[in-house]
Design an enzyme around this catalytic site. Sequence first.
Site, mmCIF file in Angstrom:
data_model
loop_
_atom_site.group_PDB
_atom_site.id
_atom_site.type_symbol
_atom_site.label_atom_id
_atom_site.label_comp_id
_atom_site.label_asym_id
_atom_site.label_seq_id
_atom_site.Cartn_x
_atom_site.Cartn_y
_atom_site.Cartn_z
ATOM 1 C CB CYS A 145 -0.921 -0.001 1.211
ATOM 2 S SG CYS A 145 -1.867 -1.528 1.445
ATOM 3 C CB ALA A 146 3.682 1.790 -2.305
ATOM 4 N N GLY A 194 4.689 6.903 -1.341
ATOM 5 C CA GLY A 194 5.991 6.371 -1.704
ATOM 6 C C GLY A 194 7.116 6.626 -0.719
ATOM 7 N N GLY A 195 6.818 7.214 0.423
ATOM 8 C CA GLY A 195 7.885 7.532 1.377
ATOM 9 C C GLY A 195 8.595 6.308 1.913
ATOM 10 C CE LYS A 196 5.198 3.895 6.780
ATOM 11 N NZ LYS A 196 4.313 4.994 6.312
ATOM 12 C CG ASP A 251 -1.889 3.244 -3.490
ATOM 13 O OD1 ASP A 251 -1.550 3.160 -2.292
ATOM 14 O OD2 ASP A 251 -2.926 3.824 -3.861
ATOM 15 C CG ASP A 281 -7.714 -3.997 -3.705
ATOM 16 O OD1 ASP A 281 -7.107 -4.261 -2.650
ATOM 17 O OD2 ASP A 281 -8.925 -3.723 -3.739
ATOM 18 C CG ASP A 323 1.876 2.105 5.744
ATOM 19 O OD1 ASP A 323 1.130 2.132 6.737
ATOM 20 O OD2 ASP A 323 2.422 3.122 5.282
ATOM 21 C CB CYS A 344 -0.694 6.236 10.806
ATOM 22 S SG CYS A 344 -1.924 6.406 9.502
#
Length: 449
Positions: free
Chosen positions: A277-278, A281-283, A299, A325, A344, A397
């Site tokens: 679940c990118a 794109g930070g991680k 994503d 998905d 994530d 989160c």
Amino acid sequence: MRSDASASPRRPATDRPPQLPPLPPDSLARALWVAAEAVAQVREGYALNDGLASLWSAHPDLPPATRGAAQDLIFGTLRDYGRGDAMLARLLRQPLTEPTIDALLRVALHRLEVRPDTAHTVVDQAVEVAARVARGGLKGLVNAVLRNALRQRDTLASALTRSPEAHWRHPVWWIERLKRNAPHDWETALAASNMHPPMTLRINPRRSAPEAVIAGLVEKGYAGRPLGPHGWRLDHPVPVATLPGYAEGLLSVQDWGAQQAAPLLDVAPGMRVLDACAAPGGKAAHLLELTDCQLTAIDADPRRVLRIEKNLERLGLVADVRCGDAREPRFWWDGLPFDRILADVPCSASGVTRRHPDIKWLRRADDIGNFATVQREILDALWPLLAPGGKMLYVTCSVFPEENSLQIARFAGSHADCRRAPLGSALERTLLPDADHDGFFFALLEKQA
């Protein structure tokens, strides 16, 4: 909840106020008006990010200072969940049915609280807005309510301390749930969630040594302090485009809590890695900055997939980016198992409300169970893609156990080949919001060979 930010309440043509000269683009009145429009949209059920995009398009003449002032008013008013309700309940005989005027009063009351030295100007400018957007006697009502608020300032302040929603600036169900689940830390977490968020940078070691980038930042006046080997928490937030080295891919903006995900996944060079679940794109970028791995990033939203690609391009990183998905691998998976998976997952985002204060207005108690269902579906769909001996890092989160520890306990208990790998001295890591980071949850699952 509705998500079409392009829709907005429309007043019948016969009910419109008389046409008056437009508000100057550099005035406080214009900032109050723009902020009221955004707050009204959130109260109607629209997500703030979508609403802001359409709002800035509708006001292309705003100078940067007015746009910044409007954004401060929007975020401040939305962080003040419950305070506007408590004050208006005492200042109005009956609730307002005009969404923009209701929102205008909330924005103006917030401004009076944080900038009492500008009280006269705030009242004058709010009345000026009402004269242009309201019908009949609502201009006078705005004037009367705000002047009464000033006269009753001490009484209102006392009343706010007796209302849990107004004092903690969160819905009652949220407060009670956090109090049950974190009996020693709930007050600190709620207070932190109402702060302005810190701005933390993540330095890209593939482009430059962290020490050199930090020295360059300090030399140009971007003071701060280190967080971990690649993090730098700025003393004061700044526009990201002004950061030296940002355009060149030397650094990114990423919360310190989010920066802890990539190292926990324990990726080695050459491994096949999935970020399920990118977006944005930070991680994914952090994984590639740390290790030369074969990364697939997916994503479900095509627009957000473009953001992944742009972020990786700026940083000089390469991944196999696809639209898909996570619950439907048959449409995007090539059949080869992954050594590592970063899950994530979508969640209530209850740990990042200071960055997205509309969440407090839009979430409902029963949403938590709905998110937990989606998370369970993602975990069940991704587990068969993990190679024996491989590891999956589950990340949210959220601050709620239904999405975190309870979710992982259920999954591990229903999969005989799942072992919970330690994260330091514990089997999971919970970060409640504080001065340095947002709220996150991490759990590492290892697939038995």
